[in-house]
Every structure is written in structure tokens, then in C-alpha cells.
Scaffold this motif. Structure first.
Motif, PDB file in Angstrom:
ATOM      1  N   TRP A 304       0.781  -1.241   0.000  1.00 32.83           N
ATOM      2  CA  TRP A 304       0.000   0.000   0.000  1.00 32.83           C
ATOM      3  C   TRP A 304       0.811   1.289   0.000  1.00 32.83           C
ATOM      4  N   TRP A 305       2.099   1.210  -0.331  1.00 36.10           N
ATOM      5  CA  TRP A 305       2.856   2.447  -0.442  1.00 36.10           C
ATOM      6  C   TRP A 305       2.448   3.254  -1.673  1.00 36.10           C
ATOM      7  N   ASP A 306       1.676   2.657  -2.565  1.00 37.88           N
ATOM      8  CA  ASP A 306       1.156   3.417  -3.697  1.00 37.88           C
ATOM      9  C   ASP A 306       0.175   4.492  -3.237  1.00 37.88           C
ATOM     10  N   ARG A 307      -0.309   4.383  -1.984  1.00 36.97           N
ATOM     11  CA  ARG A 307      -1.226   5.375  -1.437  1.00 36.97           C
ATOM     12  C   ARG A 307      -0.487   6.506  -0.710  1.00 36.97           C
ATOM     13  N   TYR A 308       0.802   6.388  -0.595  1.00 35.01           N
ATOM     14  CA  TYR A 308       1.617   7.422   0.054  1.00 35.01           C
ATOM     15  C   TYR A 308       1.663   8.651  -0.848  1.00 35.01           C
ATOM     16  N   ASP A 309       1.437   9.830  -0.277  1.00 36.69           N
ATOM     17  CA  ASP A 309       1.282  11.030  -1.108  1.00 36.69           C
ATOM     18  C   ASP A 309       2.572  11.466  -1.799  1.00 36.69           C
ATOM     19  N   ASN A 310       3.717  10.926  -1.377  1.00 36.83           N
ATOM     20  CA  ASN A 310       4.981  11.275  -2.035  1.00 36.83           C
ATOM     21  C   ASN A 310       5.588  10.095  -2.798  1.00 36.83           C
ATOM     22  N   ILE A 311       4.754   9.139  -3.153  1.00 37.42           N
ATOM     23  CA  ILE A 311       5.284   7.915  -3.766  1.00 37.42           C
ATOM     24  C   ILE A 311       5.970   8.203  -5.102  1.00 37.42           C
ATOM     25  N   ASP A 312       5.597   9.271  -5.780  1.00 36.42           N
ATOM     26  CA  ASP A 312       6.207   9.592  -7.075  1.00 36.42           C
ATOM     27  C   ASP A 312       7.463  10.454  -6.940  1.00 36.42           C
ATOM     28  N   ASN A 313       7.822  10.788  -5.717  1.00 35.45           N
ATOM     29  CA  ASN A 313       9.033  11.580  -5.508  1.00 35.45           C
ATOM     30  C   ASN A 313      10.265  10.780  -5.925  1.00 35.45           C
ATOM     31  N   ARG A 314      11.229  11.460  -6.523  1.00 34.41           N
ATOM     32  CA  ARG A 314      12.412  10.766  -7.041  1.00 34.41           C
ATOM     33  C   ARG A 314      13.249  10.103  -5.945  1.00 34.41           C
ATOM     34  N   ASN A 315      13.033  10.512  -4.684  1.00 34.77           N
ATOM     35  CA  ASN A 315      13.795   9.936  -3.580  1.00 34.77           C
ATOM     36  C   ASN A 315      13.137   8.706  -2.970  1.00 34.77           C
ATOM     37  N   ILE A 316      11.995   8.315  -3.512  1.00 30.89           N
ATOM     38  CA  ILE A 316      11.277   7.144  -2.999  1.00 30.89           C
ATOM     39  C   ILE A 316      11.266   6.044  -4.057  1.00 30.89           C
ATOM     40  N   THR A 317      11.693   4.867  -3.644  1.00 28.63           N
ATOM     41  CA  THR A 317      11.569   3.676  -4.486  1.00 28.63           C
ATOM     42  C   THR A 317      10.684   2.683  -3.755  1.00 28.63           C
ATOM     43  N   TRP A 318       9.641   2.239  -4.438  1.00 30.00           N
ATOM     44  CA  TRP A 318       8.716   1.285  -3.813  1.00 30.00           C
ATOM     45  C   TRP A 318       9.049  -0.125  -4.269  1.00 30.00           C
ATOM     46  N   GLN A 319       9.432  -0.953  -3.307  1.00 25.58           N
ATOM     47  CA  GLN A 319       9.630  -2.378  -3.553  1.00 25.58           C
ATOM     48  C   GLN A 319       8.371  -3.100  -3.097  1.00 25.58           C
ATOM     49  N   LYS A 320       7.672  -3.691  -4.022  1.00 28.96           N
ATOM     50  CA  LYS A 320       6.427  -4.366  -3.666  1.00 28.96           C
ATOM     51  C   LYS A 320       6.702  -5.552  -2.740  1.00 28.96           C
ATOM     52  N   PRO A 321       5.697  -5.921  -1.940  1.00 27.78           N
ATOM     53  CA  PRO A 321       5.927  -6.894  -0.865  1.00 27.78           C
ATOM     54  C   PRO A 321       6.353  -8.269  -1.359  1.00 27.78           C
ATOM     55  N   VAL A 322       7.133  -8.909  -0.511  1.00 30.75           N
ATOM     56  CA  VAL A 322       7.553 -10.298  -0.727  1.00 30.75           C
ATOM     57  C   VAL A 322       7.205 -11.059   0.541  1.00 30.75           C
ATOM     58  N   THR A 323       7.360 -12.367   0.504  1.00 30.02           N
ATOM     59  CA  THR A 323       7.095 -13.151   1.701  1.00 30.02           C
ATOM     60  C   THR A 323       8.094 -12.791   2.792  1.00 30.02           C
ATOM     61  N   PHE A 324       7.738 -13.102   4.022  1.00 30.02           N
ATOM     62  CA  PHE A 324       8.592 -12.767   5.146  1.00 30.02           C
ATOM     63  C   PHE A 324       9.970 -13.406   4.994  1.00 30.02           C
ATOM     64  N   ALA A 325      10.008 -14.654   4.565  1.00 30.02           N
ATOM     65  CA  ALA A 325      11.285 -15.356   4.408  1.00 30.02           C
ATOM     66  C   ALA A 325      12.154 -14.683   3.352  1.00 30.02           C
ATOM     67  N   MET A 326      11.529 -14.209   2.275  1.00 29.44           N
ATOM     68  CA  MET A 326      12.279 -13.560   1.203  1.00 29.44           C
ATOM     69  C   MET A 326      12.773 -12.171   1.590  1.00 29.44           C
ATOM     70  N   SER A 327      12.123 -11.546   2.570  1.00 32.82           N
ATOM     71  CA  SER A 327      12.492 -10.177   2.934  1.00 32.82           C
ATOM     72  C   SER A 327      13.924 -10.083   3.450  1.00 32.82           C
ATOM     73  N   TYR A 328      14.420 -11.164   4.057  1.00 30.73           N
ATOM     74  CA  TYR A 328      15.789 -11.130   4.573  1.00 30.73           C
ATOM     75  C   TYR A 328      16.811 -10.952   3.449  1.00 30.73           C
ATOM     76  N   SER A 329      16.530 -11.541   2.301  1.00 34.88           N
ATOM     77  CA  SER A 329      17.434 -11.396   1.159  1.00 34.88           C
ATOM     78  C   SER A 329      17.468  -9.955   0.673  1.00 34.88           C
ATOM     79  N   LEU A 330      16.303  -9.298   0.664  1.00 31.38           N
ATOM     80  CA  LEU A 330      16.263  -7.895   0.254  1.00 31.38           C
ATOM     81  C   LEU A 330      16.987  -7.014   1.268  1.00 31.38           C
ATOM     82  N   ILE A 331      16.720  -7.246   2.552  1.00 33.11           N
ATOM     83  CA  ILE A 331      17.353  -6.448   3.599  1.00 33.11           C
ATOM     84  C   ILE A 331      18.871  -6.578   3.541  1.00 33.11           C
ATOM     85  N   SER A 332      19.351  -7.787   3.261  1.00 32.00           N
ATOM     86  CA  SER A 332      20.800  -8.024   3.237  1.00 32.00           C
ATOM     87  C   SER A 332      21.496  -7.270   2.104  1.00 32.00           C
ATOM     88  N   ASN A 333      20.728  -6.807   1.114  1.00 30.11           N
ATOM     89  CA  ASN A 333      21.319  -6.078  -0.014  1.00 30.11           C
ATOM     90  C   ASN A 333      21.585  -4.609   0.296  1.00 30.11           C
TER      91      ASN A 333
END
Length: 445
Positions: A304-333
Motif C-alpha cells: 500500500w505504499w502506492d497510497r503514500y502522497d509522495n510515492i512519485d518523488n524521485r527519492n522514494i523507491t517502492w519495492q512491492k511486498p515479498v514473503t517474510f522469508a524472502m524479505s531477509y534477502s532484500l534487507i541483506s542487499n
């Protein structure tokens, strides 16, 4: 039934779908740990989500699964954010009372959301909480709960090994976005209370709850250290609520009157959930807003970050949700992970441990519990009333790689020492007698 049971099998239910499949993940990890310790585990995953609006409708397959456990004995029965306590069988008894085992409801968020299940008077009801304030709340307002345990919820390492040098020199914030003003409107107009069959036609009662929520919001906004429980207790005391009940009943006080007070208090807490949701998401939005204003890029991960009023700002990148187990791989990057958990005032959110486990520098909001754990050389903390501090800290860590490396190495060492699969993981099922509140050190994994 008795707590002592030689049965070596632990029955684990998955009765509802928690965010990002986290419930299934926690169940699997806990099951693995029990197995390594010599216990057998049996997992029952229901087809139908008991948390849905049609929770009274159970499929024939689920019904057969549930019936198969009636009359059996287990070392323990465990479920996360469980709906099972409310389940009644044909003879009018609680379903869980027909399984010979202590039941442990592992609640991962504020207990105010779980009033309907906590209020069920099971014969052998135990609760595990992730915040010490939540423990005290359950202990005080649900006195029939046999044991209340505190245990922080830890995290896991990524299955993809990301070396420190190969990380992005960037910031990530994992968490769901909800528009704060949606909950502010709920507080101000109270229309959602009409969904309650007892309040639907009682305009005066609804307005009374609205006034209480406004007062709670004022109280907690002026002092961010105050919990929902403390705010409501202050309002009740200020308005002489308990004394008024005594005078209206012509008594100084009695056990039945105390019970009435407890029931009214915890029901009011449950009605007032928009206050917690508003503040949680207000500070979350404030945090990300400050990064946007300061032109510091941040990646947001979740729904639901697409509902954030600054989602189109160049300083915001929205990574769509992944499973909890997969989130660790993203965080580690990423080099830095942000945490904003104002609803945990006497505990630590698992986001903190997600960073520690994956050598990603953690910046989290301050609370006294975190400060008391001797982890100042492993994470950075900021004042939630001044989110700019968090931005400046993040900028400094991005520039000063040597400081960041020292921080994450210290954090990883502490994680390996205290926050992986501990030898005392069985504490909340083996210490099943004695005081009603026990502390587990440090986590379930």
C-alpha cells in the motif's frame, strides 16, 4: 487436565494468514527448533482463514482436521495470533479445552486487538508477548490467563549471502503503509462503532467513546512514552470512572464491581484501536517524509505504499511486498535498515534483528528497553519526536563506511550470541507453573 505431560509432541496450528506469510514462517522456524531439541512437532494448517469475516464457516476438511485432535494429549499446543480460543464445539465447551495440553497464544502485536480471544476463559490458557508493557496489560486485565511470558521475536539470516562490500550504499524501510488520516477520521466521527451491535443504536455511548479516543490521542501525542493502557487509565482516573461506578451501586467496591471495571476498560481499549493505528502510521509517515524533504533516497518495502502522497518523488523507491522469508534477502542487499515502532515501548521489533542478522546497519526509534539491553554499540537510535535525527544519522553512516562496518560487526556478533536459536527456547512451554509473568531471554528462535 494437568500441566505435567510426558507426551513429547507439540501441536502447532496455523489458523490465520498473517502479513507477508509471517505466521507460516514463524511456525516453521519454531517447529525446526523444537525438532532439533528432541521434540516431535505436528503442524495443522487450516484451509480456511479463521481471521476472515466468515470465520464461523469452516470447511468440511478443516472440521475433520480439528476434530481429529479432540481427546488427544500433547506436550503443548501453540498458535500465533490465534482465533482458536473462541471456537466452541457442540456441547458448548471450548474446543481447546478438549485437547489435553496447555495452550500458548503467541501474540505478535498489541493485545488490544485480541480482546475477543484473550477474554475466553480456557482452562489452561498461556500467552507469549513481544513487549513487557503488553505482558503487564494482559496480566492485569485478563486475570484468568494462567501464565504470561515475554519473548522478543528474533530474525533469520538471508539464504543468499551478501558480503558487506557488495551491499548497495542505500537505505531500506520494510513495513506496511496505511494512511494516518483514515484512522484520524475514524477517531473523530466514530462511525465504525455502528458496526458493533451494542453501540449501533446508542448515540450517547458512541460519542462517549469518541471523546475518550480524542483524549487518549491528546495524551499520547504530548508524551510519546505513554502507552495506550496508561492513557486510558489516566482518563478513567481523571474522570473518576471507578469511583462513579461505586457510588452508583452504593458500595465502596467489590469483586463484582472490579470485574465490571475490568470488562469495561478492556472493551474500551478494543474500541479505541484507531488511536494506536493512527499514531503508528503517523510516525511512520513522518519518518519517510523527512527523508523525502532532505532529498535522501530510501526504498520502502511493503503493501500500500502506492497510497503514500509522495510515492512519485524521485527519492522514494517502492519495492512491492515479498514473503517474510524472502524479505531477509532484500534487507541483506542494503547498507541501512530503518525501524519505526512506537507501539513497542518496552520491547524490540523483529526489524531490528533482521538488520543485525544480515549485517545491515539498524537505525531504530528509542525506547528504554532497547537502551537497557547494552546494544548501543550495535544499533543507532533516534528520537521519534525528531525524525530529522534519523535522517542525519543515516547520512553519516552512508558516508562513514568504517563506522558502519564496526556497527554491523558488533551487531552480528551479538545476534549470533544471544538472538539465534537459544538453548532456552523451550522456556515458555517448560516453565509452565509459578509466577504469572516470566521473562524469556532472549527469543523464540
Amino acid at each position: 487436565m494437568t500441566l505435567e505431560n510426558d507426551n513429547n509432541t507439540i501441536l502447532m496450528f496455523t489458523t490465520r494468514s498473517l502479513c507477508y506469510s509471517s505466521g507460516a514462517f514463524f511456525t516453521s522456524r519454531l517447529s525446526d527448533t523444537f525438532e532439533k531439541m528432541g521434540f516431535h512437532t505436528e503442524i495443522c494448517e487450516l484451509d480456511n482463514n479463521l481471521a476472515q469475516e466468515n470465520e464461523a464457516i469452516i470447511t468440511e476438511n478443516d472440521c475433520n482436521k480439528l476434530e481429529s485432535y479432540i481427546g488427544k494429549s500433547y506436550y503443548a499446543v501453540i498458535d500465533f495470533n490465534s482465533k482458536l480460543p473462541r471456537m466452541i464445539i457442540e456441547d458448548g465447551s471450548y474446543y481447546l479445552d478438549n485437547i489435553n495440553a496447555p495452550f500458548f497464544n503467541y501474540i505478535l502485536d498489541n493485545p488490544l486487538y485480541h480482546h475477543s480471544t484473550l477474554a475466553c476463559k480456557l482452562k489452561n490458557y498461556n500467552v507469549v508477548m513481544v513487549d513487557k508493557n503488553h505482558c503487564e496489560y494482559v496480566k492485569k486485565y485478563y486475570p484468568h490467563i494462567k501464565n504470561v511470558f515475554f519473548s522478543v521475536l528474533s530474525a533469520d539470516t538471508s539464504f543468499v549471502n551478501t558480503s558487506y562490500d557488495s551491499k548497495k550504499n542505500e537505505i531500506i524501510f520494510p513495513g506496511t503503509y496505511r494512511e494516518p488520516n483514515f484512522y484520524l477520521n475514524m477517531i473523530m466521527n466514530g462511525e465504525y462503532l455502528c458496526e458493533n451491535e451494542y453501540l449501533r443504536y446508542d448515540t450517547e455511548a458512541r460519542q462517549h467513546i469518541v471523546n475518550i479516543m480524542k483524549a487518549m490521542l491528546d495524551c499520547m501525542s504530548s508524551d510519546t512514552n505513554i502507552t495506550m493502557q496508561q492513557a486510558l487509565e489516566h482518563i478513567f482516573k481523571k474522570n473518576g470512572f471507578y469511583s462513579l461506578m461505586c457510588s452508583e451501586n452504593g458500595v465502596e467496591g467489590s469483586s463484582s464491581l472490579e470485574l465490571d471495571y475490568i470488562n469495561i476498560f478492556r472493551e474500551t481499549m478494543n474500541y479505541a484501536y484507531p488511536v494506536e493505528m493512527y499514531l503508528r502510521n503517523y510516525y511512520r509517515k513522518q519518518l519517510i517524509d523527512n527523508f523525502v524533504k532532505d532529498n535522501t533516497p530510501v526504498t520502502v518495502l511493503g503493501d500500500w505504499w502506492d497510497r503514500y502522497d509522495n510515492i512519485d518523488n524521485r527519492n522514494i523507491t517502492w519495492q512491492k511486498p515479498v514473503t517474510f522469508a524472502m524479505s531477509y534477502s532484500l534487507i541483506s542487499n542494503y547498507s541501512i535498515i530503518l525501524d519505526c515502532s512506537p507501539f513497542f515501548k518496552n520491547g524490540i521489533h523483529d526489524r531490528v534483528f533482521s538488520g543485525m542478522a544480515n549485517k545491515t546497519a539498524v537505525i531504530t526509534d528509542y525506547n528504554n528497553y532497547k537502551a537497557s539491553q547494552g546494544i548501543s554499540n550495535t544499533i543507532k537510535m533516534y528520537d521519534i519526536n525528531n525524525c530529522k535525527d534519523c535522517v542525519y544519522t543515516a547520512q553519516e553512516l552512508l558516508i562513514n563506511s568504517s563506522e558502519r562496518l564496526n556497527l554491523v560487526e558488533n551487531a552480528f556478533d551479538l545476534y549470533k550470541k544471544d538472538y539465534t536459536c537459544p538453548s532456552n527456547v523451550m522456556a515458555f512451554v517448560t516453565k509452565r507453573s509459578g509466577t504469572r509473568t516470566a521473562s524469556l531471554s532472549p527469543n523464540i528462535f
